[in-house]
Design a protein around this motif. Structure first.
Motif, short mmCIF file in Angstrom:
data_model
loop_
_atom_site.label_atom_id
_atom_site.label_comp_id
_atom_site.label_asym_id
_atom_site.label_seq_id
_atom_site.Cartn_x
_atom_site.Cartn_y
_atom_site.Cartn_z
N ARG A 1 -42.94 65.68 -17.56
CA ARG A 1 -42.18 65.60 -18.81
C ARG A 1 -41.35 64.33 -18.85
NH1 ARG A 1 -36.75 67.29 -19.47
NH2 ARG A 1 -35.69 67.63 -17.48
N PRO A 2 -41.11 63.80 -20.03
CA PRO A 2 -40.34 62.55 -20.15
C PRO A 2 -38.85 62.77 -19.89
CG PRO A 2 -40.90 63.40 -22.31
CD PRO A 2 -41.61 64.27 -21.33
N ILE A 3 -38.18 61.74 -19.38
CA ILE A 3 -36.73 61.78 -19.19
C ILE A 3 -36.03 60.74 -20.06
CG2 ILE A 3 -36.89 62.67 -16.84
CD1 ILE A 3 -36.37 59.81 -15.85
N GLY A 4 -36.81 59.92 -20.73
CA GLY A 4 -36.22 58.89 -21.57
C GLY A 4 -37.22 57.80 -21.89
N VAL A 5 -36.73 56.73 -22.47
CA VAL A 5 -37.58 55.62 -22.88
C VAL A 5 -36.94 54.32 -22.42
CG1 VAL A 5 -38.65 54.42 -24.83
CG2 VAL A 5 -38.35 56.90 -24.91
N ALA A 6 -37.74 53.44 -21.83
CA ALA A 6 -37.26 52.13 -21.38
C ALA A 6 -37.73 51.05 -22.35
CB ALA A 6 -37.77 51.83 -19.97
N SER A 7 -36.85 50.11 -22.60
CA SER A 7 -37.18 49.04 -23.55
C SER A 7 -37.94 47.90 -22.90
CB SER A 7 -35.90 48.50 -24.18
OG SER A 7 -35.06 47.93 -23.17
N ALA A 8 -37.98 47.89 -21.54
CA ALA A 8 -38.65 46.78 -20.85
C ALA A 8 -39.23 47.27 -19.53
CB ALA A 8 -37.67 45.64 -20.60
N ASP A 9 -40.15 46.47 -18.99
CA ASP A 9 -40.73 46.80 -17.69
C ASP A 9 -39.67 46.71 -16.59
OD1 ASP A 9 -43.22 47.00 -18.89
OD2 ASP A 9 -43.74 44.89 -18.48
N MET A 10 -39.87 47.53 -15.58
CA MET A 10 -39.00 47.49 -14.40
C MET A 10 -39.88 47.30 -13.18
SD MET A 10 -36.16 50.41 -15.33
CE MET A 10 -37.28 51.49 -16.24
N TYR A 11 -40.04 46.05 -12.79
CA TYR A 11 -40.83 45.69 -11.61
C TYR A 11 -39.91 44.94 -10.64
CZ TYR A 11 -44.75 46.39 -14.90
OH TYR A 11 -45.63 46.90 -15.82
N SER A 12 -40.13 45.13 -9.35
CA SER A 12 -39.25 44.52 -8.34
C SER A 12 -39.85 43.28 -7.70
CB SER A 12 -38.90 45.55 -7.26
OG SER A 12 -40.07 45.98 -6.57
N PHE A 13 -40.78 42.62 -8.38
CA PHE A 13 -41.48 41.48 -7.81
C PHE A 13 -40.56 40.30 -7.50
CE2 PHE A 13 -44.86 43.33 -10.73
CZ PHE A 13 -45.45 44.08 -9.73
N LEU A 14 -39.44 40.19 -8.23
CA LEU A 14 -38.51 39.06 -8.04
C LEU A 14 -37.15 39.51 -7.51
CD1 LEU A 14 -39.28 37.03 -11.30
CD2 LEU A 14 -39.97 36.46 -8.96
N ALA A 15 -37.07 40.75 -7.03
CA ALA A 15 -35.77 41.34 -6.68
C ALA A 15 -35.05 40.62 -5.57
CB ALA A 15 -35.96 42.81 -6.31
N GLN A 16 -35.79 39.85 -4.74
CA GLN A 16 -35.13 39.18 -3.62
C GLN A 16 -34.65 37.76 -3.95
OE1 GLN A 16 -38.41 40.17 -0.72
NE2 GLN A 16 -36.66 40.54 0.62
N VAL A 17 -35.01 37.27 -5.13
CA VAL A 17 -34.62 35.90 -5.45
C VAL A 17 -33.79 35.77 -6.73
CG1 VAL A 17 -36.57 34.89 -4.20
CG2 VAL A 17 -36.82 35.46 -6.64
N GLN A 18 -33.65 36.87 -7.47
CA GLN A 18 -32.83 36.82 -8.67
C GLN A 18 -32.45 38.24 -9.07
OE1 GLN A 18 -35.84 34.86 -11.18
NE2 GLN A 18 -35.98 36.71 -12.43
N ASP A 19 -31.46 38.33 -9.97
CA ASP A 19 -31.03 39.64 -10.44
C ASP A 19 -32.21 40.34 -11.09
OD1 ASP A 19 -29.24 41.68 -10.73
OD2 ASP A 19 -28.09 40.74 -12.35
N ASP A 20 -32.26 41.68 -10.93
CA ASP A 20 -33.52 42.39 -11.16
C ASP A 20 -33.31 43.68 -11.93
OD1 ASP A 20 -36.45 42.83 -10.11
OD2 ASP A 20 -35.38 44.68 -9.66
N PRO A 21 -34.21 44.03 -12.85
CA PRO A 21 -34.02 45.25 -13.66
C PRO A 21 -34.07 46.53 -12.86
CG PRO A 21 -36.19 44.29 -14.04
CD PRO A 21 -35.41 43.28 -13.26
#
Length: 680
Positions: free
Chosen positions: A374-394
């Motif tokens: 079941r859904p818990i909500g809706v996100a307006s953008a992708d949440m990927y951690s591909f850049l999480a170590q080099v810049q602020d990340d969603p």
């Protein structure tokens, strides 16, 4: 007197001889061994199954704890079993049962399981009130054992079951005649008294369900009032079952304390305290420095005490030796311990599951699996951690936002004037880079409708929300330890240089939201991966500042002296490695998991409309870029590199969201994509 004397004179010598032997023979001592078993904070984790990852999980679940209960019963002649509370809420199965509702006469899944195990008594936890009093009443009706709570009272003209204003909402305590067998094989009846408590903060946490309906008194004041009544009514043994954490050893007298166990152990005539609420384990080395704690015997201020973790990962056990002296039962010895169902170091289960529990909740188990979609909500953008170590990340940003929202809402009044920040880290950002499978270990949650399983991807660990108080100076050192994630860049070298120090775990790369700062990777690290001091004069964190609601900016000395609240998790808060952490800094410890806080935040931001069955809004996970790498100055043309997932999805994400020029160079032997990042 004289008649007795003459009668004695008339006795024969033989009779006197017999009487003399009878009088001089010492009475044989009566000794009873009693074992008290406890579960606590199950939070509807009945199955040894992780509904977020859709896989068996032998580290949780009453089905596994039941295996410990069976072993403990086999090893003792006399046993009783109690539950401390926080039972019907806190896992997907609990959410499923509440969402579906309970028909009259229907048994809640947790009681379908617990009734198999024949509990002696249960205590009310704070999360029992989360779904309202009507649901709680229906749920409790399915329990095949009695419930107790001493500090919640009816506050309206009439509550359930004919209870009137001013009366206890639940049975405050029970004194049960319990048949036991002594060490010689003879039976006796012992009156065991059980008394339960819940944090009075339920009036704040569930005020929408409880205001005007009930009131809650302090735990300690209630114990002081009622324990003497229990003794007067003949209780041979008094077992307190407070749904409450240890609390303060320095100021244990707070009448409205949420965590009051330390104070409870000082109430006369309490023989054992079987507690919970904090999701911790006592006795354990974590509390070795606590004044009055005997970790080896499981005593707190001389009283047997045990807290068995959460989600069924431990079982509490108190072993009494009782002696009948002058017609009264006395405790001559007591020990307590928590027994785990899983070896976290060896990653191995320590007990097999009780298949009776699996059978009892099979229908609810399948219903929960379906419910997880079941859904818990809706996100307006992708949440990927591909850049999480080099810049602020969603993927880090949304967790930080959720933690701030949760802690801000729950802060006690005396702390509400302080700024609330949040520490979160990228849990899934390439694993340990030791095998080809690590290249797949990234968070990948796409924009659009979110489900419960997405929440598991965003928050990997079963941590709980904790808040610490620290200074700006400690805050900076916290960030300095996090900055050990970066290798030092040599500005004079044009040879390839790896930006990321892969010996530094990603879960130790904390981003602290609510302040602004930059990281200078040309400077040496001040701390190592475990925050051990490497270079006392080093400083990678630069331009650190905080802006308050009026627009006033704090930096330098003013910021160093300012006090902050940081929302984090129990692992970080109690770890004591990062500056500003450790038990002395903890100001609030919530039983809610960080994942639950995240799910709640997503739902609130998405604005579910019950009338239309649609969401009226969206959660925006976009990074606020409160931290950045400081541009690198140098005469040489630098070749700085980092790696991430090698996939079209990752490549597209990098192209769209990169903050620095990045060029893909190829793929390494483990399947990671290598990028050059232009920091100059």
């Amino acid at each position: 007197m004289f008649k007795v004397s003459f009668s004695l004179l008339g006795l024969s010598a033989a009779a006197l001889s017999v009487m003399s032997c009878a009088v001089s023979t010492p009475q044989q001592a009566v000794t009873v061994k009693l074992r008290v078993l406890e579960t606590s904070d199950l939070h509807a984790n009945v199955m040894d199954y992780n509904y977020y990852t859709a896989a068996q999980d032998p580290s949780i679940g009453l089905a596994r704890t039941a295996g410990l209960i069976a072993v403990a019963r086999q090893g003792a002649v006399n046993t009783v079993l109690v539950d401390n509370g926080d039972l019907i809420q806190g896992s997907p199965m609990g959410d499923y049962a509440a969402h579906k509702g309970l028909a009259d006469g229907e048994v809640h899944p947790v009681y379908q399981a617990m009734n198999v195990l024949q509990y002696d008594v249960g205590n009310i936890g704070n999360h029992e009130f989360n779904y309202g009093l009507d649901f709680l009443q229906k749920a409790l009706a399915g329990a095949a054992f009695p419930y107790i709570n001493a500090n919640v009272y009816c506050a309206q003209p009439q509550c359930w079951n004919g209870i009137k204003q001013g009366e206890h909402l639940f049975t405050p305590y029970l004194i049960k005649d319990t048949v036991v067998t002594d060490t010689a094989g003879n039976q006796h009846s012992i009156k065991i008294g059980y008394i339960g408590f819940v944090p009075p903060q339920i009036m704040l946490w569930d005020k929408q369900h409880l205001t005007g309906k009930v009131r809650a008194a302090g735990i300690v004041e209630t114990a002081i009032k009622l324990v003497p009544q229990m003794k007067a009514q003949g209780a041979d043994l008094v077992i307190a079952i407070p749904h409450s954490g240890i609390g303060s050893s320095e100021n244990p007298g707070d009448a409205n304390a949420e965590n009051a166990v330390y104070a409870i152990t000082r109430v006369p005539d309490i023989d054992a305290v079987l507690f919970g609420h904090s999701h911790s384990v006592f006795p354990s080395s974590r509390y070795s420095d606590l004044p009055g704690a005997d970790i080896e015997k499981g005593l707190l201020n001389g009283v047997a005490a045990v807290m068995p973790g959460r989600w069924g990962d431990n079982m509490g056990q108190v072993d009494f030796t009782l002696s009948l002296q002058h017609g009264k039962w006395q405790v001559t010895d007591a020990t307590a311990k928590a027994i785990a169902i899983y070896d976290g170091v060896k990653k191995a289960p320590l007990v097999v599951a009780d298949k009776r529990i699996h059978t009892a909740v099979q229908q609810a188990h399948q219903g929960t699996i379906d419910f997880m979609q079941r859904p818990i909500g809706v996100a307006s953008a992708d949440m990927y951690s591909f850049l999480a170590q080099v810049q602020d990340d969603p993927t880090v940003q949304i967790v930080a936002n959720a933690q701030i929202a949760k802690v801000t809402a729950m802060l006690p009044a005396e702390l509400q004037h302080m700024p609330v920040l949040s520490a979160a880290s990228p849990f899934k950002a390439g694993g340990r880079r030791s095998s080809p499978t690590d290249a797949q270990q990234y968070i990948q949650v796409s924009a659009g409708t979110l489900s419960f399983r997405n929440a598991a991807d965003l928050y990997l660990y079963p941590n709980t929300v904790v808040a610490v108080k620290l200074s700006g100076a400690e805050l900076k050192d916290w960030l300095e330890c996090s900055a050990n994630q970066f290798n030092r860049i040599d500005v004079t070298s044009s040879a390839p240089q790896q930006l990321i120090n892969y010996e530094h775990p990603t879960y130790n790369f904390d981003v602290i939201d609510g302040v602004n700062y930059q990281i200078d990777v040309t400077q040496p690290a001040k701390f190592g991966r475990d925050c051990e001091l490497l270079n006392a004069t080093a400083s990678r964190i630069v331009n650190l500042s905080y802006t308050d609601n009026s627009g006033k900016v704090f930096s330098g000395k003013a910021l160093a002296e300012k006090q902050f609240i940081v929302a984090t998790n129990n692992y970080r808060a109690f770890g004591g490695r990062f500056a500003g952490t450790g038990s002395e800094h903890v100001v609030m410890e919530l039983p809610d998991s960080n994942r639950e806080a995240l799910v709640s935040y997503i739902g609130q931001q998405s604005g579910y409309d019950a009338a239309s069955g649609q969401y009226s809004g969206q959660v925006n996970p976009a990074a606020d870029n409160n931290w950045r790498l400081l541009p690198v100055a140098g005469s040489a043309v630098l070749d700085i590199r980092f790696s991430t997932q090698d996939s079209k999805t990752a490549e597209d994400f990098v192209r769209r969201y990169k903050q620095w020029p990045m060029t893909k160079l190829g793929t390494d032997e483990l399947g990671f994509a290598q990028y050059r990042i232009e920091l100059q």
